[in-house]
Design an enzyme around this catalytic site. Structure first.
Site, short mmCIF file in Angstrom:
data_model
loop_
_atom_site.label_atom_id
_atom_site.label_comp_id
_atom_site.label_asym_id
_atom_site.label_seq_id
_atom_site.Cartn_x
_atom_site.Cartn_y
_atom_site.Cartn_z
N MET A 284 0.86 -1.16 0.02
CA MET A 284 0.05 -0.01 0.04
C MET A 284 1.10 1.15 -0.09
O MET A 284 1.84 1.29 0.94
CB MET A 284 -1.04 0.11 1.24
CG MET A 284 -1.73 1.15 1.37
SD MET A 284 -2.83 1.63 0.05
CE MET A 284 -2.78 3.40 -0.12
N GLU A 285 0.45 2.10 -0.83
CA GLU A 285 1.57 3.42 -1.24
C GLU A 285 1.27 4.54 -0.36
O GLU A 285 1.58 5.69 -0.66
CB GLU A 285 1.13 3.71 -2.55
CG GLU A 285 -0.11 4.44 -2.88
CD GLU A 285 -1.28 3.45 -3.29
OE1 GLU A 285 -2.24 4.00 -3.93
OE2 GLU A 285 -1.28 2.01 -3.09
N GLU B 179 5.02 0.80 -6.30
CA GLU B 179 4.46 1.59 -5.10
C GLU B 179 5.07 2.77 -5.03
O GLU B 179 4.66 3.94 -4.51
CB GLU B 179 4.69 0.90 -3.59
CG GLU B 179 3.87 -0.38 -3.67
CD GLU B 179 2.47 -0.30 -3.80
OE1 GLU B 179 1.83 0.74 -3.53
OE2 GLU B 179 1.70 -1.51 -4.30
N GLU C 156 -3.83 2.94 -10.19
CA GLU C 156 -3.05 1.62 -10.40
C GLU C 156 -2.96 1.41 -12.03
O GLU C 156 -1.78 0.55 -12.04
CB GLU C 156 -4.39 0.70 -10.13
CG GLU C 156 -4.70 1.00 -8.44
CD GLU C 156 -3.54 0.78 -7.62
OE1 GLU C 156 -2.63 0.36 -8.03
OE2 GLU C 156 -3.61 1.01 -6.56
#
Length: 868
Positions: A292-293, A328, A350
């Site tokens: 998760m970025e 990421e 994305e």
């Protein structure tokens, strides 16, 4: 704003511009914490009601104060279940700036979302330990602090977390100060720049780290750091750290080396230096996703960040870490700095991070043939899903906050990536990236739409691209290019896959070896001159459509010239044949391809391997055993020429020449050969696998081959199965994932029940690796369906705690089933259940089963004929 966005966003009367979040009394045993938040609002339209998203929070005290110091009385406080929001009514219109201060109690979750707890074993002491971290995308920030939880409502954040003094606490920004209070320490972090709530992050645990820095010295420091534009009065190299549980930090060396290079690459490509003064990569022990970025505090699943720091590491593990880290870090610009306006355009985040993540890996690891890997793992996967009526447009319609999570799928990531690859291939990479840089510059620290992106790309390339690309993003499906030959002319017609629309189709033809770049189809039909030897459309598979060569003469000419095509063109041709032509045509092309196949074209073989295993799985329970045995002999005959070399490599992987640029590809090729040969009980492969197993000569290079081959034999005993299960207990995550995939490949009926029972014993985040094996293991299909029917309540209740987990279980377990009765049985399992969190993936799975049934009906006769 779309109607469906309006349905569950909060009123726009007041805009939050700053949050002060304070967490204390973190009780991981009772799974609760105390929170305090102050939200600074600016008035847009005078109103007496204040809305804040909140879920699973106990609100204890609310105070509202105008900027002039005047306190307002809270007349009422209600909860709107549809909006998931508290509604604070102060009885009079507010027309000035103000703050809302809220004391509340929150839950520490255990389902890998929100603010949650991960349990793990300490490497040295074997003690049970835990860490706490956040996963707020898409709508889980509201489960941890009251907020306006929408991507376009950006604000700055000041975070403080009080925790036991022996624990490390991390957040988006570096620590500003700390204060010891008894056995606890309050950690106060610098204020963040403007960002969306889903990117706020913190973590608490017993961590250690390794640190590196970029080569470029162009990054902001804390000296006069501006939260408005991410600049500072001095610039320096960016410090990058990899944080892990104690004892694992050295496994982060490879990820750190990738990260330091990738930050410099993206800063150069996007013409904007990374805009925060540090970057942390944190390994979280329980994680349903890969990563998760979160701005500047990126969280990772173990296998997406860590690899063994010895030579005992598989090529696939290195590829995964390199790609996920690149993906990421790309989000720090594409998603974090510039954010989609609303979740219906999730693909902007994305799809681009997927495209440019692969781009970075290809720059730093050119010997990995990343372009072919993208073709197989991204382009083809997206085409397959997008052929379904239950697919969805890239810009996706959403019904409610829960539905947002279902948008994180193959279409948003991989079709989004494929559309961008098509535009880049059509315009040229330099113009494409320059357009992206312009888009980021114009929209930085704000929100944007696909129109903004393609307007910028078109402006740089001097081509009107938005109208061309809109159907690919706003409609589901893709065109099919039907090609017929008449004399020296080719007749081209675009037909539909889930659509009657007229599309812009970049033809990308190669005629007798010469590529003709700018050639489009914008009408229903056109004529084109044929080549004297062959004509191939969609060269290198850069455009997102399939080509159906209808004339036998065209098919023969392409088969005869297969050796002249690039790896990607071969893969595109094979996949188009597999999807659109009778099975016998596809197998004819496979024969031709394998006769000229070069091991360095590893992804060509992997695509064939995948298609043959899928075909075998689908027809297995619908044909006579004799026919299946003939099919297995046919597949083994295809791989036979390389078996001896592959076995030598398996037994002695160090014998390869380290200067050989194709050593990496050849290793992957041999791995692919032995995987399918072991599954089909090739005597030599079985013999060597059993020998290595008995000697316990198992390592990262050979684990999946040895265990997969041994476990998939029909005479494998319960004793061997139990031995392998025992290894799970102390296995690191990468090893565990591999072992579970192997355990799911059992074919001895006595082992089915103990195998299925693992679904209740394995951590939910790891359950998917068993179904990954069930997918191509037709021996267990009827048994796993019965097991799920008999245990549906307990199993679904266990897996539905996390949307990703239940979705992957369904799609992997049942996607290669066939038969109308199967569809009815699966439907009956879910009757009367709330399936809103995974209804799309369930409908897609059922549609796949219906397509498999048609495939059997249409192709079994042709398969019998071919094998004779």
């Amino acid at each position: 704003m779309s109607d469906q966005e309006q349905d569950f966003t909060l009123p726009k009367s007041f805009n939050p511009n700053h949050y002060e979040i304070s967490l204390k009394k973190l009780d991981a045993e009772k799974k609760i914490f105390q929170g305090h938040v102050r939200v600074h609002f600016q008035c847009v339209i005078p109103d007496q009601k204040i809305y804040l998203n909140a879920r699973d929070l106990v609100i204890e005290n609310v105070q509202v104060q105008l900027n002039n110091g005047q306190s307002l009385k809270v007349v009422s406080q209600d909860y709107d279940h549809r909006l998931e929001a508290i509604v604070i009514d102060v009885g009079e219109n507010i027309s000035d700036s103000f703050t809302v201060a809220i004391d509340y109690q929150g839950k520490i979750q255990t389902n890998m979302s929100g603010f949650y707890r991960s349990n793990y074993k300490d490497l040295k002491t074997n003690e049970d330990k835990f860490m706490l971290s956040t996963q707020f995308e898409a709508t889980d920030a509201r489960g941890t602090f009251p907020c306006v939880d929408e991507p376009a409502r950006k604000a700055t954040f000041k975070v403080s977390v009080t925790a036991d003094s022996h624990l490390t606490v991390l957040s988006n920004m570096p620590e500003q100060s700390s204060q010891v209070e008894g056995n606890e320490t309050e950690h106060i972090f610098h204020t963040t720049p403007r960002m969306s709530t889903y990117l706020v992050a913190w973590a608490v645990g017993e961590y250690e780290f390794i640190e590196g820095k970029t080569e470029k010295t162009i990054y902001p420091t804390l000296q006069d750091y501006s939260v408005v534009d991410g600049t500072s009065s001095t610039q320096a190299a960016l410090p990058i750290r990899v944080y892990t549980a104690v004892g694992k930090k050295n496994q982060g060396k490879f990820a750190l080396s990738v990260a330091t290079k990738v930050v410099d690459l993206f800063s150069q490509l996007f013409k904007i230096p990374y805009p925060l003064p540090k970057l942390d990569l944190l390994c979280v022990e329980s994680y349903s996703h890969n990563a998760m970025e979160n701005f500047s505090l990126i969280t990772f699943r173990t296998t997406a960040l860590l690899v063994d720091d010895s030579d005992d590491v598989s090529p696939a593990a290195l590829q995964k870490v390199a790609y996920v880290v690149s993906h990421e870090i790309a989000h720090q610009w594409f998603g974090n700095l510039v954010t989609m306006q609303w979740w219906d355009e999730l693909w902007l985040n994305e799809g681009f991070a997927t495209w440019v993540g692969y781009y970075a890996v290809s720059v730093f690891f050119p010997h990995w043939d990343v372009e072919s890997m993208v073709m197989l793992e991204s382009h083809e996967a997206a085409l397959q899903l997008d052929s379904l009526k239950e697919s969805h447009p890239v810009k996706v319609g959403l019904r409610d906050p829960k539905d947002v999570d279902q948008a994180f799928d193959t279409i948003s990531y991989l079709k989004g990536c494929s559309v961008l690859e098509m535009v880049s291939g059509y315009l040229g990479q330099d113009d494409f990236l320059a357009g992206v840089a312009l888009y980021l510059e114009i929209n930085k620290w704000g929100n944007a739409t696909m129109e903004d992106l393609f307007d910028c790309i078109g402006k740089v390339a001097k081509v009107e691209i938005l109208s061309k690309v809109k159907p690919w993003l706003l409609e589901l499906g893709y065109p099919i290019l039907d090609v017929k030959k008449s004399g020296d002319q080719l007749s081209l017609t675009q037909s539909k896959a889930n659509t009657d629309s007229l599309w812009w189709v970049p033809l990308l033809p190669t005629r007798d070896g010469e590529f003709i770049k700018q050639s489009d189809l914008t009408t229903r039909t056109t004529q084109l001159e044929a080549g004297s030897k062959y004509t191939l459309f969609n060269t290198d598979g850069y455009a997102f459509y399939r080509v159906n060569y209808e004339s036998l003469e065209l098919i023969d000419s392409l088969c005869d010239n297969i050796s002249r095509l690039s790896s990607r063109s071969k893969m595109g041709l094979l996949s188009d044949f597999c999807s659109l032509r009778p099975l016998s045509d596809y197998l004819h092309l496979v024969d031709k391809t394998m006769k000229v196949h070069d091991p360095k074209d590893v992804y060509v073989w992997k695509s064939i391997h995948s298609s043959l295993l899928k075909t075998r799985t689908i027809v297995y329970n619908a044909v006579a055993p004799e026919l299946m045995a003939s099919f297995d002999r046919y597949v083994l005959q295809l791989v036979e020429p390389w078996i001896n070399d592959a076995l030598t490599n398996l037994e002695n992987p160090t014998t390869q020449d380290s200067n050989d640029p194709y050593a990496f590809a050849r290793t992957l090729f041999y791995h692919s050969i032995l995987t399918i040969a072991g599954k089909l009980s090739h005597p030599k492969v079985v013999a060597l696998a059993r020998k290595l197993y008995q000697r316990n000569e198992i390592n990262a290079h050979n684990r999946s081959i040895v265990l997969g081959t041994v476990l998939s034999q029909p005479d494998t005993t319960r004793a061997i199965f139990d031995q392998v299960v025992e290894v799970l207990e102390g296995a690191v995550l990468e090893e565990m994932e591999t072992i579970l995939r192997c355990l799911g490949s059992v074919t001895n009926p006595e082992l089915f029940e103990p195998c299925f029972q693992l679904l209740f014993k394995v951590e939910p985040m790891n359950v998917q690796f068993l179904p990954e094996a069930f997918l191509t293991n037709p021996h267990i299909h009827s048994s796993i369906l019965s097991f799920v029917q008999q245990n549906s309540s307990a199993l679904i209740d266990r897996l539905v705690v996390n949307q990703t987990v239940i979705g992957r279980f369904l799609s992997f377990t049942f996607a290669y089933f066939q038969g109308e009765e199967t569809v009815h049985k699966i439907k009956s399992i879910f009757e009367g259940r709330d399936i809103s969190a995974y209804d799309r993936v369930l409908r897609q799975t059922l549609e796949k089963i219906e397509a498999n049934t048609r495939f059997c009906n249409e192709n079994i006769g042709a398969l019998e004929k071919f094998l004779k």
